[in-house]
Design a protein around this motif. Sequence first.
Motif, PDB file in Angstrom:
ATOM      1  N   SER A   2       0.818  -1.214   0.000  1.00 21.72           N
ATOM      2  CA  SER A   2       0.000   0.000   0.000  1.00 21.72           C
ATOM      3  C   SER A   2       0.850   1.261   0.000  1.00 21.72           C
ATOM      4  O   SER A   2       0.579   2.213  -0.747  1.00 21.72           O
ATOM      5  CB  SER A   2      -0.921  -0.001   1.225  1.00 21.72           C
ATOM      6  OG  SER A   2      -1.751  -1.135   1.238  1.00 21.72           O
ATOM      7  N   LEU A   3       1.886   1.299   0.827  1.00 24.39           N
ATOM      8  CA  LEU A   3       2.720   2.501   0.927  1.00 24.39           C
ATOM      9  C   LEU A   3       3.451   2.769  -0.385  1.00 24.39           C
ATOM     10  O   LEU A   3       3.551   3.913  -0.828  1.00 24.39           O
ATOM     11  CB  LEU A   3       3.713   2.343   2.075  1.00 24.39           C
ATOM     12  CG  LEU A   3       4.616   3.555   2.355  1.00 24.39           C
ATOM     13  CD1 LEU A   3       3.786   4.785   2.692  1.00 24.39           C
ATOM     14  CD2 LEU A   3       5.589   3.241   3.487  1.00 24.39           C
ATOM     15  N   GLN A   6       1.120   4.398  -2.768  1.00 22.05           N
ATOM     16  CA  GLN A   6       0.895   5.798  -2.426  1.00 22.05           C
ATOM     17  C   GLN A   6       2.076   6.664  -2.849  1.00 22.05           C
ATOM     18  O   GLN A   6       1.890   7.743  -3.411  1.00 22.05           O
ATOM     19  CB  GLN A   6       0.663   5.929  -0.910  1.00 22.05           C
ATOM     20  CG  GLN A   6      -0.678   5.366  -0.458  1.00 22.05           C
ATOM     21  CD  GLN A   6      -0.878   5.604   1.030  1.00 22.05           C
ATOM     22  OE1 GLN A   6      -0.576   4.751   1.847  1.00 22.05           O
ATOM     23  NE2 GLN A   6      -1.374   6.781   1.365  1.00 22.05           N
ATOM     24  N   TYR A 133      -6.289  13.733   4.511  1.00 19.63           N
ATOM     25  CA  TYR A 133      -6.347  12.503   5.297  1.00 19.63           C
ATOM     26  C   TYR A 133      -7.731  11.878   5.239  1.00 19.63           C
ATOM     27  O   TYR A 133      -8.732  12.539   4.921  1.00 19.63           O
ATOM     28  CB  TYR A 133      -5.928  12.753   6.753  1.00 19.63           C
ATOM     29  CG  TYR A 133      -6.872  13.621   7.545  1.00 19.63           C
ATOM     30  CD1 TYR A 133      -7.904  13.057   8.303  1.00 19.63           C
ATOM     31  CD2 TYR A 133      -6.747  15.005   7.556  1.00 19.63           C
ATOM     32  CE1 TYR A 133      -8.778  13.847   9.042  1.00 19.63           C
ATOM     33  CE2 TYR A 133      -7.608  15.797   8.286  1.00 19.63           C
ATOM     34  CZ  TYR A 133      -8.627  15.211   9.032  1.00 19.63           C
ATOM     35  OH  TYR A 133      -9.500  15.995   9.753  1.00 19.63           O
ATOM     36  N   SER A 136     -10.886   5.734   8.729  1.00 20.58           N
ATOM     37  CA  SER A 136     -11.797   4.624   8.440  1.00 20.58           C
ATOM     38  C   SER A 136     -13.056   4.732   9.300  1.00 20.58           C
ATOM     39  O   SER A 136     -13.022   5.301  10.399  1.00 20.58           O
ATOM     40  CB  SER A 136     -11.104   3.286   8.704  1.00 20.58           C
ATOM     41  OG  SER A 136     -10.766   3.156  10.073  1.00 20.58           O
ATOM     42  N   ARG A 141      -8.033   3.260  11.558  1.00 20.65           N
ATOM     43  CA  ARG A 141      -6.960   3.535  10.613  1.00 20.65           C
ATOM     44  C   ARG A 141      -7.078   4.955  10.075  1.00 20.65           C
ATOM     45  O   ARG A 141      -8.189   5.445   9.832  1.00 20.65           O
ATOM     46  CB  ARG A 141      -7.007   2.544   9.447  1.00 20.65           C
ATOM     47  CG  ARG A 141      -5.850   2.698   8.477  1.00 20.65           C
ATOM     48  CD  ARG A 141      -6.009   1.759   7.283  1.00 20.65           C
ATOM     49  NE  ARG A 141      -5.975   0.370   7.674  1.00 20.65           N
ATOM     50  CZ  ARG A 141      -4.877  -0.337   7.847  1.00 20.65           C
ATOM     51  NH1 ARG A 141      -3.695   0.236   7.669  1.00 20.65           N
ATOM     52  NH2 ARG A 141      -4.925  -1.604   8.185  1.00 20.65           N
ATOM     53  N   VAL A 143      -5.233   7.352   6.966  1.00 19.84           N
ATOM     54  CA  VAL A 143      -4.355   7.385   5.793  1.00 19.84           C
ATOM     55  C   VAL A 143      -4.204   8.842   5.402  1.00 19.84           C
ATOM     56  O   VAL A 143      -5.204   9.573   5.309  1.00 19.84           O
ATOM     57  CB  VAL A 143      -4.953   6.573   4.623  1.00 19.84           C
ATOM     58  CG1 VAL A 143      -4.043   6.638   3.404  1.00 19.84           C
ATOM     59  CG2 VAL A 143      -5.199   5.123   5.037  1.00 19.84           C
ATOM     60  N   TYR A 144      -2.977   9.286   5.168  1.00 22.42           N
ATOM     61  CA  TYR A 144      -2.776  10.690   4.822  1.00 22.42           C
ATOM     62  C   TYR A 144      -1.804  10.808   3.647  1.00 22.42           C
ATOM     63  O   TYR A 144      -1.082   9.867   3.305  1.00 22.42           O
ATOM     64  CB  TYR A 144      -2.248  11.480   6.030  1.00 22.42           C
ATOM     65  CG  TYR A 144      -0.816  11.177   6.387  1.00 22.42           C
ATOM     66  CD1 TYR A 144       0.223  11.944   5.855  1.00 22.42           C
ATOM     67  CD2 TYR A 144      -0.496  10.128   7.236  1.00 22.42           C
ATOM     68  CE1 TYR A 144       1.543  11.658   6.168  1.00 22.42           C
ATOM     69  CE2 TYR A 144       0.821   9.834   7.546  1.00 22.42           C
ATOM     70  CZ  TYR A 144       1.837  10.599   7.011  1.00 22.42           C
ATOM     71  OH  TYR A 144       3.141  10.310   7.300  1.00 22.42           O
ATOM     72  N   VAL A 151      -3.830   9.405  -1.114  1.00 23.31           N
ATOM     73  CA  VAL A 151      -4.713   8.786  -0.112  1.00 23.31           C
ATOM     74  C   VAL A 151      -5.568   7.721  -0.782  1.00 23.31           C
ATOM     75  O   VAL A 151      -5.746   6.605  -0.271  1.00 23.31           O
ATOM     76  CB  VAL A 151      -5.590   9.848   0.573  1.00 23.31           C
ATOM     77  CG1 VAL A 151      -6.531   9.210   1.587  1.00 23.31           C
ATOM     78  CG2 VAL A 151      -4.724  10.909   1.248  1.00 23.31           C
ATOM     79  N   HIS A 154      -4.445   3.998  -1.385  1.00 25.02           N
ATOM     80  CA  HIS A 154      -4.534   2.957  -0.356  1.00 25.02           C
ATOM     81  C   HIS A 154      -5.767   2.100  -0.632  1.00 25.02           C
ATOM     82  O   HIS A 154      -6.853   2.636  -0.862  1.00 25.02           O
ATOM     83  CB  HIS A 154      -4.619   3.591   1.035  1.00 25.02           C
ATOM     84  CG  HIS A 154      -4.414   2.615   2.141  1.00 25.02           C
ATOM     85  ND1 HIS A 154      -5.390   1.729   2.545  1.00 25.02           N
ATOM     86  CD2 HIS A 154      -3.331   2.364   2.934  1.00 25.02           C
ATOM     87  CE1 HIS A 154      -4.937   0.987   3.531  1.00 25.02           C
ATOM     88  NE2 HIS A 154      -3.686   1.355   3.786  1.00 25.02           N
ATOM     89  N   GLU A 156      -7.871   0.509   1.107  1.00 22.77           N
ATOM     90  CA  GLU A 156      -9.042   0.598   1.976  1.00 22.77           C
ATOM     91  C   GLU A 156      -9.840   1.879   1.768  1.00 22.77           C
ATOM     92  O   GLU A 156     -10.955   2.004   2.280  1.00 22.77           O
ATOM     93  CB  GLU A 156      -8.612   0.499   3.444  1.00 22.77           C
ATOM     94  CG  GLU A 156      -8.112  -0.872   3.846  1.00 22.77           C
ATOM     95  CD  GLU A 156      -7.884  -0.973   5.341  1.00 22.77           C
ATOM     96  OE1 GLU A 156      -8.522  -0.225   6.098  1.00 22.77           O
ATOM     97  OE2 GLU A 156      -7.049  -1.803   5.749  1.00 22.77           O
ATOM     98  N   VAL A 157      -9.281   2.847   1.052  1.00 27.02           N
ATOM     99  CA  VAL A 157      -9.945   4.143   0.896  1.00 27.02           C
ATOM    100  C   VAL A 157     -10.850   4.103  -0.333  1.00 27.02           C
ATOM    101  O   VAL A 157     -10.369   3.908  -1.457  1.00 27.02           O
ATOM    102  CB  VAL A 157      -8.924   5.283   0.751  1.00 27.02           C
ATOM    103  CG1 VAL A 157      -9.630   6.614   0.596  1.00 27.02           C
ATOM    104  CG2 VAL A 157      -7.988   5.316   1.960  1.00 27.02           C
TER     105      VAL A 157
END
Length: 203
Positions: A2-3, A6, A133, A136, A141, A143-144, A151, A154, A156-157
């Motif tokens: 994921s990172l 991003q 950002y 969840s 969680r 994420v930014y 963002v 990721h 999950e977003v």
Amino acid sequence: DSLARQLHHLVTRGPDGNGHYIDRAKGVALGHTRLAINDPEHGHQPLHAIDRRYVLTSNSEFYDFKRHRSTLMAEGDRFLTKSDSEIAIGLYRKFGLDFTEHLRGEFAFALYDRETDELLLLRDRFGVRPLFYWVSPDRKRIVYGSEAKAVLAHPEVPARLDPKAALHQLMQTIAPGMSAFQDIVSLAPGHFLRIRRRDGQLD
């Protein structure tokens, strides 16, 4: 992972390299793409405090950083690079959250305290540097990123356009705190977000 996805979306903002800090046990990941200006050779990010307590990723240009650096060093602090961004660590160590009163410049950064498991997201007074950002729904969680698309990278977003944002776009107005996507928030200029965990949820 994921990172990496991003960071790929931010490569145009920092073409001179990238780095990351990951603590899988605590579920913490900080990444950075770099545009090298100060200390091109040694100023790779994330930056670490000399005692390794603090981790910093910063999109910034701090004014008068040499004066702050000299003062902090005269008081016994030490730095690992000549990067202007590293003064944020020294000022936070000295003043705590009041360090915001001493920061001048254009900046958006994340500062993680490994000892307290606390994350700060902070943006300059005029909002020159962006910071978005997403939290969840279960508040477990955050994420930014410097751009909304980072963002969204990721998994999950959810990528859902915000109808209100679309209306503002048509009216050619900008609503503070909004992005074009639902639940992806722009941190307000001159504000910080302090993230801690309590009973498994973000506080």
